[in-house]
Design a protein around this motif. Structure first.
Motif, PDB file in Angstrom:
ATOM      1  N   THR A   1       0.831  -1.203   0.000  1.00  0.00           N
ATOM      2  CA  THR A   1       0.000   0.000   0.000  1.00  0.00           C
ATOM      3  C   THR A   1       0.862   1.247   0.000  1.00  0.00           C
ATOM      4  OG1 THR A   1      -1.755  -1.160   1.193  1.00  0.00           O
ATOM      5  CG2 THR A   1      -1.804   1.244   1.242  1.00  0.00           C
ATOM      6  N   ALA A   2       1.889   1.257   0.835  1.00  0.00           N
ATOM      7  CA  ALA A   2       2.762   2.430   0.924  1.00  0.00           C
ATOM      8  C   ALA A   2       3.530   2.644  -0.372  1.00  0.00           C
ATOM      9  CB  ALA A   2       3.730   2.257   2.093  1.00  0.00           C
ATOM     10  N   ARG A   3       3.995   1.566  -0.999  1.00  0.00           N
ATOM     11  CA  ARG A   3       4.745   1.731  -2.250  1.00  0.00           C
ATOM     12  C   ARG A   3       3.838   2.262  -3.358  1.00  0.00           C
ATOM     13  NH1 ARG A   3       8.663  -2.907  -4.725  1.00  0.00           N
ATOM     14  NH2 ARG A   3       6.738  -3.804  -5.515  1.00  0.00           N
ATOM     15  N   ALA A   4       2.570   1.838  -3.362  1.00  0.00           N
ATOM     16  CA  ALA A   4       1.623   2.384  -4.324  1.00  0.00           C
ATOM     17  C   ALA A   4       1.422   3.884  -4.080  1.00  0.00           C
ATOM     18  CB  ALA A   4       0.296   1.644  -4.242  1.00  0.00           C
ATOM     19  N   ASP A   5       1.330   4.290  -2.803  1.00  0.00           N
ATOM     20  CA  ASP A   5       1.209   5.719  -2.488  1.00  0.00           C
ATOM     21  C   ASP A   5       2.427   6.495  -2.972  1.00  0.00           C
ATOM     22  OD1 ASP A   5      -1.273   5.579  -1.260  1.00  0.00           O
ATOM     23  OD2 ASP A   5      -0.439   5.240   0.741  1.00  0.00           O
ATOM     24  N   LEU A   6       3.603   5.955  -2.742  1.00  0.00           N
ATOM     25  CA  LEU A   6       4.831   6.627  -3.152  1.00  0.00           C
ATOM     26  C   LEU A   6       4.891   6.770  -4.668  1.00  0.00           C
ATOM     27  CD1 LEU A   6       7.502   7.838  -2.185  1.00  0.00           C
ATOM     28  CD2 LEU A   6       8.504   5.548  -2.281  1.00  0.00           C
ATOM     29  N   GLY A   7       4.521   5.721  -5.390  1.00  0.00           N
ATOM     30  CA  GLY A   7       4.542   5.778  -6.837  1.00  0.00           C
ATOM     31  C   GLY A   7       3.566   6.786  -7.400  1.00  0.00           C
ATOM     32  N   ARG A   8       2.464   7.015  -6.706  1.00  0.00           N
ATOM     33  CA  ARG A   8       1.443   7.954  -7.165  1.00  0.00           C
ATOM     34  C   ARG A   8       1.685   9.371  -6.645  1.00  0.00           C
ATOM     35  NH1 ARG A   8      -3.459   5.073  -4.777  1.00  0.00           N
ATOM     36  NH2 ARG A   8      -4.695   6.796  -5.626  1.00  0.00           N
ATOM     37  N   GLY A   9       2.871   9.612  -6.099  1.00  0.00           N
ATOM     38  CA  GLY A   9       3.205  10.960  -5.671  1.00  0.00           C
ATOM     39  C   GLY A   9       2.558  11.383  -4.371  1.00  0.00           C
ATOM     40  N   ARG A  10       2.399  10.422  -3.433  1.00  0.00           N
ATOM     41  CA  ARG A  10       1.797  10.728  -2.129  1.00  0.00           C
ATOM     42  C   ARG A  10       2.786  10.349  -1.022  1.00  0.00           C
ATOM     43  NH1 ARG A  10      -3.883   7.699  -2.856  1.00  0.00           N
ATOM     44  NH2 ARG A  10      -4.111   8.314  -0.668  1.00  0.00           N
ATOM     45  N   PRO A  11       3.912  11.073  -0.926  1.00  0.00           N
ATOM     46  CA  PRO A  11       4.972  10.669   0.023  1.00  0.00           C
ATOM     47  C   PRO A  11       4.568  10.792   1.480  1.00  0.00           C
ATOM     48  CG  PRO A  11       5.473  12.812  -0.942  1.00  0.00           C
ATOM     49  CD  PRO A  11       4.295  12.270  -1.701  1.00  0.00           C
TER      50      PRO A  11
ATOM     51  N   ALA B   1       5.064   7.778   3.926  1.00  0.00           N
ATOM     52  CA  ALA B   1       5.954   7.888   5.094  1.00  0.00           C
ATOM     53  C   ALA B   1       5.226   7.525   6.381  1.00  0.00           C
ATOM     54  CB  ALA B   1       6.526   9.300   5.181  1.00  0.00           C
ATOM     55  N   ASP B   2       3.965   7.961   6.508  1.00  0.00           N
ATOM     56  CA  ASP B   2       3.196   7.621   7.714  1.00  0.00           C
ATOM     57  C   ASP B   2       3.035   6.103   7.842  1.00  0.00           C
ATOM     58  OD1 ASP B   2       2.887  10.257   8.379  1.00  0.00           O
ATOM     59  OD2 ASP B   2       0.899  10.457   7.460  1.00  0.00           O
ATOM     60  N   ARG B   3       2.681   5.456   6.739  1.00  0.00           N
ATOM     61  CA  ARG B   3       2.424   4.014   6.787  1.00  0.00           C
ATOM     62  C   ARG B   3       3.732   3.238   6.993  1.00  0.00           C
ATOM     63  NH1 ARG B   3      -2.101   1.349   5.216  1.00  0.00           N
ATOM     64  NH2 ARG B   3      -2.874   3.230   4.186  1.00  0.00           N
ATOM     65  N   LEU B   4       4.778   3.626   6.267  1.00  0.00           N
ATOM     66  CA  LEU B   4       6.050   2.906   6.372  1.00  0.00           C
ATOM     67  C   LEU B   4       6.738   3.150   7.708  1.00  0.00           C
ATOM     68  CD1 LEU B   4       7.333   3.528   2.742  1.00  0.00           C
ATOM     69  CD2 LEU B   4       6.832   1.297   3.753  1.00  0.00           C
ATOM     70  N   GLY B   5       6.532   4.326   8.280  1.00  0.00           N
ATOM     71  CA  GLY B   5       7.132   4.599   9.583  1.00  0.00           C
ATOM     72  C   GLY B   5       6.693   3.593  10.630  1.00  0.00           C
ATOM     73  N   LEU B   6       5.421   3.198  10.583  1.00  0.00           N
ATOM     74  CA  LEU B   6       4.925   2.191  11.534  1.00  0.00           C
ATOM     75  C   LEU B   6       5.612   0.849  11.329  1.00  0.00           C
ATOM     76  CD1 LEU B   6       1.087   2.959  11.401  1.00  0.00           C
ATOM     77  CD2 LEU B   6       2.696   3.595  13.206  1.00  0.00           C
ATOM     78  N   LEU B   7       6.023   0.560  10.089  1.00  0.00           N
ATOM     79  CA  LEU B   7       6.636  -0.740   9.796  1.00  0.00           C
ATOM     80  C   LEU B   7       8.116  -0.794  10.153  1.00  0.00           C
ATOM     81  CD1 LEU B   7       5.182  -1.739   6.294  1.00  0.00           C
ATOM     82  CD2 LEU B   7       4.446  -2.511   8.544  1.00  0.00           C
TER      83      LEU B   7
ATOM     84  N   GLU C   1      13.010   7.210   1.043  1.00  0.00           N
ATOM     85  CA  GLU C   1      12.578   8.090  -0.051  1.00  0.00           C
ATOM     86  C   GLU C   1      11.350   8.901   0.346  1.00  0.00           C
ATOM     87  OE1 GLU C   1      11.028   7.747  -4.693  1.00  0.00           O
ATOM     88  OE2 GLU C   1      12.130   6.085  -3.781  1.00  0.00           O
ATOM     89  N   ALA C   2      10.344   8.234   0.920  1.00  0.00           N
ATOM     90  CA  ALA C   2       9.125   8.928   1.320  1.00  0.00           C
ATOM     91  C   ALA C   2       9.415   9.947   2.417  1.00  0.00           C
ATOM     92  CB  ALA C   2       8.085   7.919   1.793  1.00  0.00           C
ATOM     93  N   ALA C   3      10.246   9.578   3.390  1.00  0.00           N
ATOM     94  CA  ALA C   3      10.549  10.480   4.499  1.00  0.00           C
ATOM     95  C   ALA C   3      11.287  11.724   4.017  1.00  0.00           C
ATOM     96  CB  ALA C   3      11.375   9.745   5.554  1.00  0.00           C
ATOM     97  N   VAL C   4      12.230  11.559   3.103  1.00  0.00           N
ATOM     98  CA  VAL C   4      12.957  12.718   2.568  1.00  0.00           C
ATOM     99  C   VAL C   4      12.004  13.642   1.825  1.00  0.00           C
ATOM    100  CG1 VAL C   4      14.689  13.427   0.875  1.00  0.00           C
ATOM    101  CG2 VAL C   4      15.201  11.577   2.476  1.00  0.00           C
TER     102      VAL C   4
END
Length: 519
Positions: A275-285, A289-295, A317-320
């Motif tokens: 889910t997070a990688r799909a968000d990142l690919g669609r330009g929603r960092p 970042a919120d979702r991946l931070g929990l992981l 990448e998302a956090a930056v």
């Protein structure tokens, strides 16, 4: 034979009978394996430990099999202490298998595979890499001559632990053939799971998707909801690089439903990462970042102990991009240790990319180039294209358009080659911002559409709704929806208006036959 609904009542009857310990132990072993594939994995863990204790006096090889399966259950649950406890060596056999081979020769081939895997897996989880490589490597080597599905599955699993994705693919493919040959229907979905994971680790998402689709069908047919959840998580990860957010969401929802009921921490981590990688690919960092931070960040909600590191490059990448640089420091230190181990062929290049994202301008360029060189060694179109895209973005913002154009063009070609439509759209957007790709310059992309996709694209460009297109072409609305998503991904467009503009410019520039897919 893939009929757990028939096995369960028989096992219940066996548990109530006054049978010898060895018989009851075998019944618990079968029960535990059934629960491992289709039930709470915590229950499976306890059944398998009970089986091991009942079998130990009279059937030590079967007891070892039960113990290793108990470790598999703890692994699926993300319970590292329970996994290590199950792998604890016997007091009289605490030497690694490669240093104490005599009992293995006496125990037989399958017993040797089980014991070597047990020794190597425990050493790996304890971080004693030097003591893990030899026994796990021996399991992989035995898979070259084994013809039984159980041993071949262990060979594939050991290869994945070592990061040898080619050996994992070979072992998984041979296990699949052996399971089919011997009629072991219950093992077919597991062989396909290892095959899909190997392809995913190698960056071959399309092949991973093919194996996982078949694995999902066979898992559902043989009553293995846990295995089906694993396949759904793989399918979500494969779809996350394409312009198919609804497909990602559908597989993630189904995977998490099973994962939460049955305690599948590994599945849950993979699904959330998708889910997070799909968000990142669609330009929603920010969402990513919120979702991946929990992981990946330390804490009680951190993802599966053997999986969360795989999501670290996405998190960095998302956090930056979200301005959360400081949160990346600790996880990058851990990821550097993972990359040094070598179990993930892409990790070294990803680590360099992460450092480039965080580096000051005078160092970033060199780190990006170093990352690309490491990608050349590891292979894999998708990860290399992601690094090229980030480097191209960096170069464009430093007003180095000629270099940026080259990097972004390389990224676009890589994404197109591996079917990463959502990421290809990012590359096209950057090229347009450079003036290197006008709105009508990519009209040759229409030649990549299938005849059906081209017909649908033309009707939509003329203003037809999906339902109107379906009526015109005598297909279902769902078919139109599916093909239109593929069209958007292939052309890198994000709206019907943008599609209409591209089709109009293409037909003005070069006439296209109304019934064909090529000019």
């Amino acid at each position: 034979a893939g009929r757990p609904e028939r096995a369960r009542p028989l096992l219940t009857a066996a548990r109530d009978s006054a049978a010898p310990a060895a018989v009851r132990g075998r019944a618990e072993l079968v029960r535990g394996l059934t629960e491992l594939r289709d039930g709470p994995v915590g229950d499976a863990h306890q059944s398998l430990l009970l089986a091991a204790s009942l079998l130990a006096p009279d059937a030590p090889t079967a007891a070892d099999t039960a113990t290793l399966a108990a470790a598999d259950a703890a692994w699926a649950a993300g319970d590292l202490p329970a996994c290590l406890a199950a792998l604890e060596p016997e007091p009289d056999n605490d030497l690694p298998a490669h240093l104490n081979p005599a009992p293995l020769r006496a125990a037989g081939h399958l017993a040797a595979v089980v014991r070597e895997h047990r020794v190597g897996m425990r050493a790996m989880l304890e971080g004693r890499i030097d003591r893990a490589v030899a026994p796990l490597g021996q399991v992989v080597e035995r898979g070259r001559t084994d013809d039984r599905p159980e041993g071949l599955l262990r060979s594939a699993a050991a290869a994945l632990l070592l990061g040898d994705v080619d050996a994992a693919r070979r072992g998984g493919a041979r296990a699949l053939a052996a399971a089919r040959r011997f009629g072991s229907d219950a093992l077919v979905p597991q062989a396909l799971e290892y095959l899909a994971y190997a392809e995913l680790r190698a960056g071959r998402h399309s092949q991973a998707r093919t194996h996982a689709e078949e694995g999902l069908r066979t898992a559902l047919r043989t009553g293995q909801r846990n295995t089906a959840a694993h396949h759904r998580a793989i399918l979500a990860l494969a779809a996350s690089i394409e312009e198919e957010p609804d497909v990602v969401a559908r597989h993630v929802t189904a995977a998490l439903n099973t994962a939460r009921r049955h305690g599948l921490a590994q599945v849950a981590t993979l699904a959330e990462w998708a889910t997070a990688r799909a968000d990142l690919g669609r330009g929603r960092p920010f969402d990513a970042a919120d979702r991946l931070g929990l992981l990946v960040l330390p804490g009680p909600g951190r993802g599966h102990f053997a999986v969360w590191r795989l999501a670290v490059p996405c998190f960095v990448e998302a956090a930056v991009l979200a301005g959360r640089h400081e949160e990346t420091r600790e996880v990058l230190t851990d990821f550097a240790g993972w990359a040094a181990f070598g179990a993930d062929p892409q990790a070294a290049a990803q680590l360099a990319r992460c450092h480039a994202l965080l580096a000051p301008p005078d160092r970033a360029d060199g780190l990006y180039r170093h990352a690309l060189a490491r990608h050349d060694e590891a292979g894999g179109d998708f990860e290399r294209a992601r690094t090229a895209l980030l480097h191209g973005k960096w170069l464009r913002r430093r007003r180095r358009p000629r270099e940026a154009r080259g990097r972004l063009g390389t990224a676009l070609a890589g994404f197109d080659r591996c079917g990463a439509g959502v990421w290809a759209a990012q590359a096209r957007g950057e090229l347009r911002a450079l003036g290197a790709l006008s709105d009508g310059a990519d009209t040759g992309a229409l030649t990549r559409l299938t005849p059906q996709q081209l017909r649908i694209a033309r009707h939509v460009a003329e203003g037809a709704t999906n339902r109107e297109v379906a009526l015109t072409l005598a297909v279902s609305t769902r078919t139109v929806d599916y093909h239109l998503r593929k069209v958007f991904a292939a052309l890198g467009v994000r709206s019907r208006l943008e599609l209409a503009r591209m089709v109009e410019q293409a037909e003005q520039a070069e006439p296209v036959e109304k019934t064909g897919a090529r000019p």
